[in-house]
Motif scaffolding. Structure first.
Motif, PDB file in Angstrom:
ATOM      1  N   ARG A 105      -2.820   3.785  -2.516  1.00 37.13           N
ATOM      2  CA  ARG A 105      -2.914   3.232  -3.799  1.00 37.13           C
ATOM      3  C   ARG A 105      -2.473   1.749  -3.729  1.00 37.13           C
ATOM      4  O   ARG A 105      -1.053   1.356  -2.827  1.00 37.13           O
ATOM      5  CB  ARG A 105      -2.104   3.772  -4.309  1.00 37.13           C
ATOM      6  CG  ARG A 105      -1.474   2.955  -6.203  1.00 37.13           C
ATOM      7  CD  ARG A 105      -1.075   3.944  -7.249  1.00 37.13           C
ATOM      8  NE  ARG A 105      -1.915   4.661  -7.975  1.00 37.13           N
ATOM      9  CZ  ARG A 105      -1.748   6.829  -7.441  1.00 37.13           C
ATOM     10  NH1 ARG A 105      -0.467   6.445  -6.251  1.00 37.13           N
ATOM     11  NH2 ARG A 105      -1.631   7.059  -8.230  1.00 37.13           N
ATOM     12  N   LYS A 106      -3.056   0.395  -4.186  1.00 34.51           N
ATOM     13  CA  LYS A 106      -2.594  -1.046  -3.880  1.00 34.51           C
ATOM     14  C   LYS A 106      -1.554  -1.854  -4.886  1.00 34.51           C
ATOM     15  O   LYS A 106      -1.856  -1.241  -5.961  1.00 34.51           O
ATOM     16  CB  LYS A 106      -3.550  -1.797  -3.404  1.00 34.51           C
ATOM     17  CG  LYS A 106      -4.381  -1.526  -2.648  1.00 34.51           C
ATOM     18  CD  LYS A 106      -5.612  -1.992  -2.014  1.00 34.51           C
ATOM     19  CE  LYS A 106      -6.608  -1.450  -1.256  1.00 34.51           C
ATOM     20  NZ  LYS A 106      -6.873  -2.932  -0.478  1.00 34.51           N
ATOM     21  N   LEU A 107       0.246  -1.314  -4.941  1.00 33.31           N
ATOM     22  CA  LEU A 107       0.637  -1.732  -5.721  1.00 33.31           C
ATOM     23  C   LEU A 107       0.550  -3.725  -5.708  1.00 33.31           C
ATOM     24  O   LEU A 107       0.617  -4.148  -4.440  1.00 33.31           O
ATOM     25  CB  LEU A 107       1.620  -1.322  -6.393  1.00 33.31           C
ATOM     26  CG  LEU A 107       2.334   0.634  -6.643  1.00 33.31           C
ATOM     27  CD1 LEU A 107       3.649   0.162  -5.850  1.00 33.31           C
ATOM     28  CD2 LEU A 107       1.611   0.361  -7.737  1.00 33.31           C
ATOM     29  N   SER A 125       1.563  19.798  -4.836  1.00 34.43           N
ATOM     30  CA  SER A 125       1.661  17.994  -4.327  1.00 34.43           C
ATOM     31  C   SER A 125       2.723  17.797  -4.450  1.00 34.43           C
ATOM     32  O   SER A 125       3.633  16.335  -3.649  1.00 34.43           O
ATOM     33  CB  SER A 125       0.017  17.272  -4.881  1.00 34.43           C
ATOM     34  OG  SER A 125       0.502  17.480  -5.851  1.00 34.43           O
ATOM     35  N   ALA A 126       3.060  17.658  -5.542  1.00 31.28           N
ATOM     36  CA  ALA A 126       4.799  17.160  -5.645  1.00 31.28           C
ATOM     37  C   ALA A 126       5.606  17.420  -4.932  1.00 31.28           C
ATOM     38  O   ALA A 126       6.284  17.088  -4.010  1.00 31.28           O
ATOM     39  CB  ALA A 126       4.941  17.414  -7.244  1.00 31.28           C
ATOM     40  N   CYS A 127       5.617  18.948  -4.727  1.00 31.76           N
ATOM     41  CA  CYS A 127       5.985  19.628  -4.221  1.00 31.76           C
ATOM     42  C   CYS A 127       6.541  19.528  -2.642  1.00 31.76           C
ATOM     43  O   CYS A 127       7.525  18.684  -1.625  1.00 31.76           O
ATOM     44  CB  CYS A 127       6.363  21.460  -4.116  1.00 31.76           C
ATOM     45  SG  CYS A 127       7.043  22.427  -5.217  1.00 31.76           S
ATOM     46  N   MET A 128       5.189  19.054  -2.167  1.00 32.38           N
ATOM     47  CA  MET A 128       4.995  18.593  -0.722  1.00 32.38           C
ATOM     48  C   MET A 128       5.434  16.638  -0.397  1.00 32.38           C
ATOM     49  O   MET A 128       5.955  16.688   0.891  1.00 32.38           O
ATOM     50  CB  MET A 128       3.508  18.269  -0.626  1.00 32.38           C
ATOM     51  CG  MET A 128       3.203  19.800  -0.225  1.00 32.38           C
ATOM     52  SD  MET A 128       3.759  21.493   0.681  1.00 32.38           S
ATOM     53  CE  MET A 128       3.644  20.416   2.227  1.00 32.38           C
ATOM     54  N   LYS A 129       5.365  16.134  -1.154  1.00 33.44           N
ATOM     55  CA  LYS A 129       5.699  15.000  -0.978  1.00 33.44           C
ATOM     56  C   LYS A 129       7.132  14.944  -0.786  1.00 33.44           C
ATOM     57  O   LYS A 129       7.587  14.358  -0.465  1.00 33.44           O
ATOM     58  CB  LYS A 129       5.059  14.196  -2.214  1.00 33.44           C
ATOM     59  CG  LYS A 129       4.022  13.884  -2.833  1.00 33.44           C
ATOM     60  CD  LYS A 129       4.120  12.782  -4.135  1.00 33.44           C
ATOM     61  CE  LYS A 129       1.972  12.763  -3.560  1.00 33.44           C
ATOM     62  NZ  LYS A 129       1.929  11.709  -5.261  1.00 33.44           N
ATOM     63  N   ILE A 130       7.801  15.748  -1.975  1.00 27.81           N
ATOM     64  CA  ILE A 130       9.146  15.639  -1.433  1.00 27.81           C
ATOM     65  C   ILE A 130       9.546  16.144  -0.595  1.00 27.81           C
ATOM     66  O   ILE A 130      10.704  15.825   0.562  1.00 27.81           O
ATOM     67  CB  ILE A 130      10.041  16.518  -2.973  1.00 27.81           C
ATOM     68  CG1 ILE A 130       9.183  15.721  -4.237  1.00 27.81           C
ATOM     69  CG2 ILE A 130      12.111  16.980  -2.566  1.00 27.81           C
ATOM     70  CD1 ILE A 130      10.401  17.022  -5.173  1.00 27.81           C
ATOM     71  N   ILE A 131       9.204  17.660   0.285  1.00 32.04           N
ATOM     72  CA  ILE A 131       9.569  17.776   1.230  1.00 32.04           C
ATOM     73  C   ILE A 131       9.573  17.156   2.489  1.00 32.04           C
ATOM     74  O   ILE A 131       9.739  17.039   3.510  1.00 32.04           O
ATOM     75  CB  ILE A 131       8.650  19.546   1.436  1.00 32.04           C
ATOM     76  CG1 ILE A 131       9.153  20.323   0.740  1.00 32.04           C
ATOM     77  CG2 ILE A 131       8.928  20.006   2.908  1.00 32.04           C
ATOM     78  CD1 ILE A 131       8.739  21.757   0.826  1.00 32.04           C
ATOM     79  N   GLU A 132       8.025  16.431   1.871  1.00 27.17           N
ATOM     80  CA  GLU A 132       8.308  14.955   3.146  1.00 27.17           C
ATOM     81  C   GLU A 132       9.166  14.202   3.184  1.00 27.17           C
ATOM     82  O   GLU A 132       9.746  13.763   4.391  1.00 27.17           O
ATOM     83  CB  GLU A 132       6.362  14.479   3.087  1.00 27.17           C
ATOM     84  CG  GLU A 132       5.727  13.904   4.243  1.00 27.17           C
ATOM     85  CD  GLU A 132       5.314  14.619   5.045  1.00 27.17           C
ATOM     86  OE1 GLU A 132       5.215  14.001   6.756  1.00 27.17           O
ATOM     87  OE2 GLU A 132       4.967  15.952   5.425  1.00 27.17           O
ATOM     88  N   VAL A 133       9.626  14.051   2.066  1.00 27.24           N
ATOM     89  CA  VAL A 133      10.907  12.647   1.831  1.00 27.24           C
ATOM     90  C   VAL A 133      11.961  13.068   3.066  1.00 27.24           C
ATOM     91  O   VAL A 133      12.440  12.479   3.330  1.00 27.24           O
ATOM     92  CB  VAL A 133      11.047  11.766   0.743  1.00 27.24           C
ATOM     93  CG1 VAL A 133      12.746  11.495   0.835  1.00 27.24           C
ATOM     94  CG2 VAL A 133       9.978  11.677  -0.133  1.00 27.24           C
ATOM     95  N   GLU A 155       0.493  -1.164   0.259  1.00 31.22           N
ATOM     96  CA  GLU A 155      -0.157  -0.040   0.286  1.00 31.22           C
ATOM     97  C   GLU A 155       0.989   1.418   0.233  1.00 31.22           C
ATOM     98  O   GLU A 155       1.910   1.951   1.081  1.00 31.22           O
ATOM     99  CB  GLU A 155      -0.772   0.474   1.348  1.00 31.22           C
ATOM    100  CG  GLU A 155      -1.606  -0.448   0.493  1.00 31.22           C
ATOM    101  CD  GLU A 155      -3.089  -1.660   2.155  1.00 31.22           C
ATOM    102  OE1 GLU A 155      -2.334  -0.268   3.226  1.00 31.22           O
ATOM    103  OE2 GLU A 155      -4.033  -1.479   2.099  1.00 31.22           O
ATOM    104  N   ILE A 156       0.232   2.227  -1.303  1.00 36.42           N
ATOM    105  CA  ILE A 156       1.530   3.776  -1.199  1.00 36.42           C
ATOM    106  C   ILE A 156       0.018   4.949  -0.964  1.00 36.42           C
ATOM    107  O   ILE A 156      -0.483   4.672  -1.287  1.00 36.42           O
ATOM    108  CB  ILE A 156       1.910   3.369  -2.558  1.00 36.42           C
ATOM    109  CG1 ILE A 156       2.922   2.069  -3.068  1.00 36.42           C
ATOM    110  CG2 ILE A 156       2.337   4.752  -2.749  1.00 36.42           C
ATOM    111  CD1 ILE A 156       3.878   2.224  -1.999  1.00 36.42           C
ATOM    112  N   PRO A 157       0.346   5.627   0.183  1.00 35.86           N
ATOM    113  CA  PRO A 157       0.033   6.653   0.440  1.00 35.86           C
ATOM    114  C   PRO A 157      -0.326   7.439  -0.717  1.00 35.86           C
ATOM    115  O   PRO A 157      -0.079   7.899  -1.668  1.00 35.86           O
ATOM    116  CB  PRO A 157       0.188   7.208   1.842  1.00 35.86           C
ATOM    117  CG  PRO A 157       1.150   6.550   2.042  1.00 35.86           C
ATOM    118  CD  PRO A 157       2.140   5.717   0.953  1.00 35.86           C
TER     119      PRO A 157
END
Length: 413
Positions: free
Chosen positions: A76-78, A313-321, A67-69
């Motif tokens: 999202r289920k991979l 949203s892409a920027c926020m994902k990177i910042i979350e990383v 499961e990917i958030p």
């Protein structure tokens, strides 16, 4: 001898498939076998796989669900096949891909040789300059609801080899191993999003469900498709409404559904398009298309144009990383070690999200510098944040090539 086998799969085909799977890396499946473990008995593993594939006795193991958030709070289920199953799928994908490429539409970009997400983005960009309206189409749970019966109709049209169909059917029917519900068997729908052959099957399905149909039904519109992400370009609001209704009906015929909330009409507003409409932006492949200032000069200064840049949203994902790395707690690490850890990630962020309007990534690297300063604060027991910032600035002055983004021009510390 390979010549005595009933199925024309050679050792060379298996070897070439193995090299691709190894290059793509990936985690272990339900058998917990990582690539390093697989490689310890490489000759034996590949021979056993070839022997089973070429004799018809190959059966895949269950697919591991991961499961990917997602940004909306859902997951999202991979589906992750084992390494051996990924190699087997690659063998069949390589065998079929060239013939499918001959029929696929040129405006389909996802998971195809010599085509990329950047190609798709560039085409959408140019089409938004030409057409005023967009249908931002989202197919609800496409990989989970893809219909096996309809897919087999398309496969049988292009794949006369019964052995290839046999293996594809086995992969389609492979059960999924979940954490909470155990083993779940397929009921004639879905293909694992994470399987090697899934994107090829998805492209074939959508070629007939969408690409070929819309080209014939609406020859006067343009579209761009990247897997199940679709942008349709229209000249007027009236045409866009008509196209959207027809597309919804077509998807229903193909046992698919347009997402009721994410599918929308968008007006590509700029300095020449002055109509009023509530939706004037959309996201596609990690970028946001909206009205933006341009540096081209007409008379005095800039003028607004509909264009793309990395999405929020892409920027926020990177910042979350960056935040989740807990870099600021690496009190024993040197700044060189931090650079070694982050530079491959930074290189990837700039390569993808910096393709168009690179400087929109500044917000990401501002956040990175703040975390780096927080690390310096702890590492060197500094009393003031300003001194930590000064330390990072001095590192940049003495070693401006230490971080990849510094060499790319993101030096505002």
């Amino acid at each position: 001898m390979e010549e005595t086998k009933s199925i024309p799969i050679t050792k060379r085909m298996v070897w070439n498939a193995y090299k691709k799977v190894k290059r793509n890396r990936g985690s272990a499946g339900v058998d917990f076998v990582e690539m390093e473990m697989f490689d310890k008995n490489l000759s034996k593993n590949l021979y056993k796989l070839w022997n089973r594939l070429s004799s018809g006795s190959y059966f895949p193991l269950p697919v591991k669900e991961v499961e990917i958030p997602k940004k909306d709070g859902k997951v999202r289920k991979l589906g992750i096949p084992t390494i051996g199953d990924r190699i087997a799928q690659t063998v069949v994908k390589d065998y079929l891909e060239e013939r499918f490429e001959k029929i696929f539409h040129p405006n389909s970009f996802g998971y195809r040789p010599r085509k990329s997400a950047h190609n798709a983005l560039d085409m959408v960009r140019k089409l938004t300059w030409k057409y005023s309206w967009v249908v931002d189409l989202d197919i609800s749970k496409f990989f989970d609801t893809l219909d096996h019966e309809l897919l087999l109709l398309a496969l049988n049209k292009h794949v006369p080899e019964k052995w290839a169909i046999m293996y594809i059917v086995r992969w389609l029917n492979t059960p999924v191993q979940t954490k909470s519900e155990g083993l779940i068997r397929k009921c004639g729908i879905g293909t694992p999003q994470g399987g090697v052959i899934s994107p090829l099957l998805a492209n074939l399905y959508l070629h007939y469900a969408f690409d070929a149909w819309i080209t014939k039904k609406f020859p006067y519109i343009s579209f761009v498709r990247y897997a199940d992400d679709i942008v349709i370009h229209c000249e007027s609001h009236e045409i866009a409404v008509n196209v959207l209704e027809s597309v919804k009906e077509r998807l229903n015929e193909c046992r698919l559904t347009a997402h009721p909330e994410k599918t929308k009409l968008v007006y590509c507003k700029d300095c020449y398009r002055l109509e009023t409409y509530p939706v004037i932006c959309f996201d596609f492949l990690g970028y946001t298309f909206k009205t933006r200032s341009n540096k081209r000069v007409i008379g005095t200064g800039r003028y607004p144009r509909f264009d793309l840049g990395v999405s929020r949203s892409a920027c926020m994902k990177i910042i979350e990383v960056i935040r989740n790395s807990s870099m600021h707690k690496w009190s024993k690490a040197t700044i060189e070690k931090i650079a070694d850890y982050f530079n491959p990630k930074i290189r990837g962020w700039i390569a993808y999200y910096g393709k168009f309007r690179k400087w929109n990534l500044a917000v990401v690297f501002n956040a990175f510098h703040l975390r780096l300063a927080k690390w310096a604060l702890h590492r060197y027991k500094l009393k003031y944040y300003s001194k930590a910032i000064l330390f990072i600035k001095n590192v940049f002055k003495s070693n401006p090539n230490l971080f990849v983004h510094w060499t790319a021009g993101f030096t505002n510390i």
